[in-house]
Design a protein around this motif. Structure first.
Motif, PDB file in Angstrom:
ATOM      1  N   VAL A 294     -12.087  10.914  -4.056  1.00  0.00           N
ATOM      2  CA  VAL A 294     -12.741  10.033  -3.375  1.00  0.00           C
ATOM      3  C   VAL A 294     -12.057   9.108  -2.409  1.00  0.00           C
ATOM      4  O   VAL A 294     -12.590   8.645  -1.311  1.00  0.00           O
ATOM      5  CB  VAL A 294     -13.751   9.266  -4.445  1.00  0.00           C
ATOM      6  CG1 VAL A 294     -14.441   8.177  -3.824  1.00  0.00           C
ATOM      7  CG2 VAL A 294     -14.623  10.064  -4.994  1.00  0.00           C
ATOM      8  N   ALA A 295     -11.015   8.576  -2.735  1.00  0.00           N
ATOM      9  CA  ALA A 295     -10.075   7.781  -2.202  1.00  0.00           C
ATOM     10  C   ALA A 295      -9.625   8.457  -0.937  1.00  0.00           C
ATOM     11  O   ALA A 295      -9.520   7.857   0.209  1.00  0.00           O
ATOM     12  CB  ALA A 295      -8.991   7.177  -2.998  1.00  0.00           C
ATOM     13  N   LEU A 296      -9.304   9.879  -0.942  1.00  0.00           N
ATOM     14  CA  LEU A 296      -8.932  10.588   0.316  1.00  0.00           C
ATOM     15  C   LEU A 296      -9.984  10.776   1.170  1.00  0.00           C
ATOM     16  O   LEU A 296      -9.765  10.626   2.553  1.00  0.00           O
ATOM     17  CB  LEU A 296      -8.362  11.745  -0.339  1.00  0.00           C
ATOM     18  CG  LEU A 296      -7.736  12.873   0.719  1.00  0.00           C
ATOM     19  CD1 LEU A 296      -6.440  11.964   1.310  1.00  0.00           C
ATOM     20  CD2 LEU A 296      -7.203  14.023   0.168  1.00  0.00           C
ATOM     21  N   LEU A 297     -11.169  10.964   0.632  1.00  0.00           N
ATOM     22  CA  LEU A 297     -12.330  11.074   1.619  1.00  0.00           C
ATOM     23  C   LEU A 297     -12.697   9.698   2.328  1.00  0.00           C
ATOM     24  O   LEU A 297     -13.196   9.736   3.207  1.00  0.00           O
ATOM     25  CB  LEU A 297     -13.641  11.682   0.978  1.00  0.00           C
ATOM     26  CG  LEU A 297     -13.557  13.060   0.362  1.00  0.00           C
ATOM     27  CD1 LEU A 297     -14.317  13.552  -0.522  1.00  0.00           C
ATOM     28  CD2 LEU A 297     -13.281  14.076   1.711  1.00  0.00           C
ATOM     29  N   ALA A 298     -12.441   8.692   1.554  1.00  0.00           N
ATOM     30  CA  ALA A 298     -12.763   7.613   2.066  1.00  0.00           C
ATOM     31  C   ALA A 298     -11.718   6.891   3.141  1.00  0.00           C
ATOM     32  O   ALA A 298     -11.801   5.983   4.187  1.00  0.00           O
ATOM     33  CB  ALA A 298     -13.050   6.349   1.078  1.00  0.00           C
TER      34      ALA A 298
ATOM     35  N   PRO B  27     -12.790   7.669   7.341  1.00  0.00           N
ATOM     36  CA  PRO B  27     -13.863   6.955   7.928  1.00  0.00           C
ATOM     37  C   PRO B  27     -13.223   5.451   8.067  1.00  0.00           C
ATOM     38  O   PRO B  27     -13.266   4.961   9.008  1.00  0.00           O
ATOM     39  CB  PRO B  27     -14.827   6.815   7.118  1.00  0.00           C
ATOM     40  CG  PRO B  27     -15.002   7.948   6.475  1.00  0.00           C
ATOM     41  CD  PRO B  27     -13.700   8.587   5.940  1.00  0.00           C
ATOM     42  N   ALA B  28     -12.446   4.971   7.135  1.00  0.00           N
ATOM     43  CA  ALA B  28     -11.830   3.853   7.192  1.00  0.00           C
ATOM     44  C   ALA B  28     -10.673   3.702   8.262  1.00  0.00           C
ATOM     45  O   ALA B  28     -10.391   2.830   8.991  1.00  0.00           O
ATOM     46  CB  ALA B  28     -11.168   3.557   5.790  1.00  0.00           C
ATOM     47  N   SER B  29      -9.959   4.822   8.244  1.00  0.00           N
ATOM     48  CA  SER B  29      -8.910   4.830   9.358  1.00  0.00           C
ATOM     49  C   SER B  29      -9.294   4.868  10.792  1.00  0.00           C
ATOM     50  O   SER B  29      -8.886   4.596  11.741  1.00  0.00           O
ATOM     51  CB  SER B  29      -7.622   6.164   8.841  1.00  0.00           C
ATOM     52  OG  SER B  29      -8.597   7.275   9.017  1.00  0.00           O
ATOM     53  N   ALA B  30     -10.338   5.939  10.929  1.00  0.00           N
ATOM     54  CA  ALA B  30     -11.338   5.920  12.302  1.00  0.00           C
ATOM     55  C   ALA B  30     -11.689   4.525  12.814  1.00  0.00           C
ATOM     56  O   ALA B  30     -11.602   4.299  13.703  1.00  0.00           O
ATOM     57  CB  ALA B  30     -12.508   7.003  12.238  1.00  0.00           C
ATOM     58  N   THR B  31     -12.459   3.856  11.706  1.00  0.00           N
ATOM     59  CA  THR B  31     -12.741   2.382  12.103  1.00  0.00           C
ATOM     60  C   THR B  31     -11.697   1.798  12.515  1.00  0.00           C
ATOM     61  O   THR B  31     -11.723   0.888  13.519  1.00  0.00           O
ATOM     62  CB  THR B  31     -13.485   1.837  10.859  1.00  0.00           C
ATOM     63  OG1 THR B  31     -14.732   2.896  10.471  1.00  0.00           O
ATOM     64  CG2 THR B  31     -14.077   0.571  11.078  1.00  0.00           C
ATOM     65  N   ALA B  32     -10.646   1.616  11.575  1.00  0.00           N
ATOM     66  CA  ALA B  32      -9.463   0.881  12.188  1.00  0.00           C
ATOM     67  C   ALA B  32      -8.771   1.415  13.443  1.00  0.00           C
ATOM     68  O   ALA B  32      -8.542   0.332  14.201  1.00  0.00           O
ATOM     69  CB  ALA B  32      -8.232   0.896  10.748  1.00  0.00           C
ATOM     70  N   LEU B  33      -9.000   2.274  13.810  1.00  0.00           N
ATOM     71  CA  LEU B  33      -8.236   3.002  15.032  1.00  0.00           C
ATOM     72  C   LEU B  33      -9.267   2.381  16.001  1.00  0.00           C
ATOM     73  O   LEU B  33      -8.747   2.010  17.207  1.00  0.00           O
ATOM     74  CB  LEU B  33      -8.047   4.407  15.108  1.00  0.00           C
ATOM     75  CG  LEU B  33      -7.688   5.022  16.280  1.00  0.00           C
ATOM     76  CD1 LEU B  33      -6.277   4.875  16.587  1.00  0.00           C
ATOM     77  CD2 LEU B  33      -7.878   6.643  16.475  1.00  0.00           C
TER      78      LEU B  33
END
Length: 90
Positions: free
Chosen positions: A9-13, A16-22
Motif C-alpha cells: 500500500v505504501a509503494l502504491l501510494a 501519486p505522491a511523487s507525481a504530485t511533488a514533481l
C-alpha cells in the motif's frame, strides 16, 4: 494474512505522491509566483499631460484625386528589378 500488505500500500501510494511533488516543484520553478515582480503594485508610472496640435495640412475629399502622385503602377520595369543569375533569395 500477509505481512507485506502495508508495504504494498505504501509503494502504491508513493506513485501519486511523487507525481504530485514533481508537478508542484516544476510549477514553482517555472512560475516563480513568490519571486516575480508585481508590476501593478511595485512600479510608479509618471504621466504627463498630452500635448500637440491638430493643424490640417491637406485635404482630399471624395474622389477628386484617383491616383497617388508619383506612383509607378503602370511602369512595371521601374517597379520590379531583375535579379542577377548568381544572386540567391534574400
Amino acid at each position: 494474512m500477509s505481512s507485506d500488505g502495508g508495504g504494498l500500500v505504501a509503494l502504491l501510494a508513493l506513485g501519486p505522491a511523487s507525481a504530485t511533488a514533481l508537478y508542484w516543484t516544476l510549477f514553482r520553478y517555472y512560475r516563480n509566483t513568490d519571486k516575480s515582480h508585481a508590476f501593478e503594485r511595485e512600479t510608479a508610472v509618471a504621466t504627463k499631460a498630452v500635448t500637440g496640435n491638430d493643424r490640417r495640412l491637406h485635404t482630399v475629399t471624395g474622389t477628386e484625386q484617383k491616383r497617388i502622385a508619383g506612383d509607378n503602377v503602370q511602369d512595371h520595369r521601374k517597379r520590379v528589378k531583375k535579379m542577377p543569375p548568381d544572386a540567391g533569395p534574400a
